[in-house]
Write a protein that holds these residues in place. Structure first.
Motif, PDB file in Angstrom:
ATOM      1  N   PHE A 191      -8.060   1.160  -0.374  1.00  0.00           N
ATOM      2  CA  PHE A 191      -7.302   0.013  -0.871  1.00  0.00           C
ATOM      3  C   PHE A 191      -7.850  -1.254  -0.229  1.00  0.00           C
ATOM      4  O   PHE A 191      -7.816  -1.386   0.993  1.00  0.00           O
ATOM      5  N   PHE A 192      -8.359  -2.168  -1.039  1.00  0.00           N
ATOM      6  CA  PHE A 192      -8.853  -3.437  -0.526  1.00  0.00           C
ATOM      7  C   PHE A 192      -7.714  -4.453  -0.478  1.00  0.00           C
ATOM      8  O   PHE A 192      -6.875  -4.505  -1.377  1.00  0.00           O
ATOM      9  N   ILE A 241       0.852  -1.200   0.000  1.00  0.00           N
ATOM     10  CA  ILE A 241       0.000   0.000   0.000  1.00  0.00           C
ATOM     11  C   ILE A 241       0.885   1.247   0.000  1.00  0.00           C
ATOM     12  O   ILE A 241       0.633   2.208  -0.730  1.00  0.00           O
ATOM     13  N   ALA A 242       1.931   1.228   0.826  1.00  0.00           N
ATOM     14  CA  ALA A 242       2.870   2.359   0.854  1.00  0.00           C
ATOM     15  C   ALA A 242       3.481   2.576  -0.524  1.00  0.00           C
ATOM     16  O   ALA A 242       3.630   3.714  -0.983  1.00  0.00           O
ATOM     17  N   ASP A 278      -8.242  -3.755   5.198  1.00  0.00           N
ATOM     18  CA  ASP A 278      -8.190  -2.754   4.149  1.00  0.00           C
ATOM     19  C   ASP A 278      -7.675  -1.429   4.704  1.00  0.00           C
ATOM     20  O   ASP A 278      -7.628  -1.215   5.920  1.00  0.00           O
ATOM     21  N   TRP A 279      -7.318  -0.524   3.796  1.00  0.00           N
ATOM     22  CA  TRP A 279      -6.746   0.765   4.184  1.00  0.00           C
ATOM     23  C   TRP A 279      -7.394   1.890   3.383  1.00  0.00           C
ATOM     24  O   TRP A 279      -7.895   1.664   2.279  1.00  0.00           O
ATOM     25  N   ALA A 280      -7.372   3.071   3.944  1.00  0.00           N
ATOM     26  CA  ALA A 280      -7.799   4.268   3.212  1.00  0.00           C
ATOM     27  C   ALA A 280      -6.857   5.400   3.602  1.00  0.00           C
ATOM     28  O   ALA A 280      -6.291   5.407   4.694  1.00  0.00           O
ATOM     29  N   ALA A 281      -6.692   6.355   2.699  1.00  0.00           N
ATOM     30  CA  ALA A 281      -5.785   7.476   2.949  1.00  0.00           C
ATOM     31  C   ALA A 281      -6.219   8.683   2.146  1.00  0.00           C
ATOM     32  O   ALA A 281      -6.819   8.555   1.077  1.00  0.00           O
ATOM     33  N   ALA A 296     -12.107  -2.954   8.089  1.00  0.00           N
ATOM     34  CA  ALA A 296     -12.690  -3.967   7.199  1.00  0.00           C
ATOM     35  C   ALA A 296     -13.682  -3.251   6.291  1.00  0.00           C
ATOM     36  O   ALA A 296     -14.887  -3.264   6.541  1.00  0.00           O
ATOM     37  N   PHE A 297     -13.180  -2.623   5.251  1.00  0.00           N
ATOM     38  CA  PHE A 297     -14.017  -1.774   4.396  1.00  0.00           C
ATOM     39  C   PHE A 297     -14.687  -2.533   3.244  1.00  0.00           C
ATOM     40  O   PHE A 297     -15.707  -2.093   2.726  1.00  0.00           O
TER      41      PHE A 297
END
Length: 196
Positions: free
Chosen positions: A110-111, A59-60, A94-97, A86-87
């Motif tokens: 990002f899933f 992700i980075a 999962d991540w969001a930014a 857990a999107f």
């Protein structure tokens, strides 16, 4: 001709190194914007992706590939606007930014199932959501995101009737003004009015 090619490659290498170095250090974007009270100065603090060591490497890498810097709200006391939850579905990681680049800010999700294909949920100009501690303070970014857990979704007035919910959502917050809850269901993102 060969000397020209070598010189051009050297210049490209120096420029690329300078851009990489800039993205690896904290930045501040400053300027003036028109408000209802007249012209006001602003300062937006931008953190490099490296300020978020808990981000998975893939992700980075995606955020770096997109030339992202992470904007901080005028209220920030520690690194913010990179979140985990857990999107996609219950149990996913999962991540969001928020990603600041070229005068705009994107909300990216990002899933875990496809981290190389982030969703762009919304985009604003960098100066579109601004705020300040007091009417005389320097203005700063007023865009923040946080994870809204399943329990929060089920008990938030105005949102719970859009259930059933079985995983987390993303709270997209215009600090001290309004918020939108972004929830993924059946292959698309819902935008639900949050706490105002």
């Amino acid at each position: 001709m060969m000397r020209y090619i070598v010189f051009a490659l050297a210049v490209f290498a120096v420029c690329t190194r300078a851009q990489t170095t800039m993205r690896d250090t904290e930045q501040t974007e400053t300027g003036q914007i028109q408000t209802a009270q007249g012209m006001r100065g602003y300062k937006i603090r931008l953190l490099p992706v490296a300020s978020f060591p808990n981000l998975p490497q893939n992700i980075a890498a995606q955020l770096s590939l997109l030339h992202c810097m992470i904007p901080q709200t005028f209220e920030a006391h520690r690194p913010e606007n990179v979140i985990h939850g857990a999107f996609e579905r219950r149990g996913s990681s999962d991540w969001a930014a928020l990603c600041s680049h070229d005068g705009s800010i994107d909300l990216l999700a990002f899933f875990q199932s496809s981290p190389e294909k982030p969703f762009t949920l919304v985009t604003h100009r960098a100066t579109e959501r601004m705020g300040a501690e007091t009417p005389s303070s320097m203005m700063g970014s007023a865009w923040g995101i946080s994870t809204i857990p399943l329990e929060g979704l089920m008990h938030t007035p105005g949102i719970h009737e859009h259930g059933p919910f079985d995983h987390d959502g993303i709270e997209d917050d215009y600090v001290e003004r309004s918020s939108t809850v972004r929830y993924y269901r059946n292959g698309s993102w819902l935008a639900l009015e949050g706490n105002n």
